[in-house]
Design a protein around this motif. Structure first.
Motif, PDB file in Angstrom:
ATOM      1  N   LEU A  42      35.819  58.635  19.401  1.00  0.00           N
ATOM      2  CA  LEU A  42      36.126  57.859  18.195  1.00  0.00           C
ATOM      3  C   LEU A  42      36.644  56.461  18.537  1.00  0.00           C
ATOM      4  O   LEU A  42      36.266  55.470  17.898  1.00  0.00           O
ATOM      5  N   GLY A  43      37.527  56.394  19.545  1.00  0.00           N
ATOM      6  CA  GLY A  43      38.116  55.107  19.898  1.00  0.00           C
ATOM      7  C   GLY A  43      37.107  54.134  20.455  1.00  0.00           C
ATOM      8  O   GLY A  43      37.072  52.957  20.055  1.00  0.00           O
ATOM      9  N   ALA A  46      34.871  52.840  17.764  1.00  0.00           N
ATOM     10  CA  ALA A  46      35.517  51.829  16.927  1.00  0.00           C
ATOM     11  C   ALA A  46      35.635  50.494  17.649  1.00  0.00           C
ATOM     12  O   ALA A  46      35.485  49.428  17.047  1.00  0.00           O
ATOM     13  N   VAL A  47      35.902  50.535  18.961  1.00  0.00           N
ATOM     14  CA  VAL A  47      36.018  49.292  19.724  1.00  0.00           C
ATOM     15  C   VAL A  47      34.671  48.580  19.815  1.00  0.00           C
ATOM     16  O   VAL A  47      34.579  47.346  19.700  1.00  0.00           O
ATOM     17  N   GLY A  50      33.267  48.260  15.731  1.00  0.00           N
ATOM     18  CA  GLY A  50      34.179  47.835  14.675  1.00  0.00           C
ATOM     19  C   GLY A  50      34.143  46.327  14.457  1.00  0.00           C
ATOM     20  O   GLY A  50      33.678  45.559  15.310  1.00  0.00           O
ATOM     21  N   THR A  54      39.686  45.854  13.594  1.00  0.00           N
ATOM     22  CA  THR A  54      39.492  47.277  13.902  1.00  0.00           C
ATOM     23  C   THR A  54      39.406  47.568  15.398  1.00  0.00           C
ATOM     24  O   THR A  54      40.050  48.506  15.885  1.00  0.00           O
ATOM     25  N   ALA A  58      42.023  50.030  17.264  1.00  0.00           N
ATOM     26  CA  ALA A  58      41.526  51.236  17.936  1.00  0.00           C
ATOM     27  C   ALA A  58      41.981  51.266  19.395  1.00  0.00           C
ATOM     28  O   ALA A  58      42.376  52.311  19.921  1.00  0.00           O
ATOM     29  N   LEU A  62      44.428  54.022  21.149  1.00  0.00           N
ATOM     30  CA  LEU A  62      44.048  54.743  22.373  1.00  0.00           C
ATOM     31  C   LEU A  62      45.139  54.629  23.438  1.00  0.00           C
ATOM     32  O   LEU A  62      45.472  55.616  24.108  1.00  0.00           O
TER      33      LEU A  62
END
Length: 238
Positions: A42-43, A46-47, A50, A54, A58, A62
């Motif tokens: 997920l992280g 998002a990085v 995003g 965002t 993220a 993390l």
């Protein structure tokens, strides 16, 4: 005439120390690996994908979450040696010589109590009430089965004794039922029994004396604090 010089005997190599036994929680390790995989997926997503703030948020999350997951799942371990007990908990490493251990307590958690009154929890040896209940049920079934077997053996022995004109006491020419291997115990309770046995055997040894040392795990606390500060700053600046 000069006497030959006396030569001192060569020093004998010291006896190698036995390696420490290491106890860890397999369910905690499995859960930690799963949480790290989810957080990473997920992280990183998002990085990479995003927009705006965002990716930075993220990344900060993390930095905060990963050290905490490692601290509470992968890091805990108990190293058991002949002279001391080394406890690696989420944020501390405690070394307790056996001579300083007052008792090992098991209730809702497994703990070491020192002679000075300090108490340290064994994170790597968690108590499982479910495992205890399961072991208790297994022990009850084994006891009931042993009693049934003994009753059948006594009945057969009595019948054979009457036919042969012998006494009808149990165990005369017949087996007395299955031999018990001891009471059923949960795995963590068996580990604590082993630690108590080693403590009783080694607590008076000269090499098992010393002081209790406690070291904070700054390698875990530092990144977690940095991540928390980044999250706070991004939330405020937001």
């Amino acid at each position: 005439m000069m006497s030959p010089e006396s030569q001192s005997p060569a020093p004998q190599p010291s006896e190698p120390e036995s390696e420490d036994r290491v106890y860890r929680s397999v369910p905690a390790i499995a859960g930690g690996a799963l949480l790290l995989a989810i957080a990473g997926w997920l992280g990183i997503d998002a990085v990479v994908s995003g927009e705006g703030r965002t990716p930075w948020m993220a990344l900060a999350v993390l930095i905060l979450v990963v050290p905490l997951v490692v601290a509470f799942t992968l890091r805990p371990a108990v190293y058991v040696g002949d002279d001391r007990l080394r406890i690696r908990n989420p944020f501390r490493v405690i070394v307790v010589p056996w001579g300083q251990v007052a008792s090992l307590k098991s209730s809702y958690s497994n703990e070491v109590l020192t002679e000075s009154g300090a108490k340290y929890q064994l994170w790597a040896v968690p108590v499982s009430l479910r495992a205890r209940k399961k072991a208790a049920r297994r022990e009850m079934r084994a006891t009931a089965q042993a009693r049934r077997e003994m009753g059948r053996d006594e009945g057969r022995g009595s019948a054979l004794g009457m036919r042969a004109g012998l006494g009808s006491g149990p165990g005369q020419g017949l087996g007395g039922g299955p031999v018990s291997d001891g009471p059923a115990r949960a795995e963590t309770d068996r580990i604590m029994d082993e630690l108590r046995g080693l403590h009783e055997a080694r607590r008076r040894a000269e090499t098992a004396q010393g002081e209790v040392t406690v070291r904070w795990a700054y390698e875990v606390m530092g990144p977690a604090v940095a991540g928390a500060l980044l999250v706070l700053i991004l939330a405020v600046v937001g």
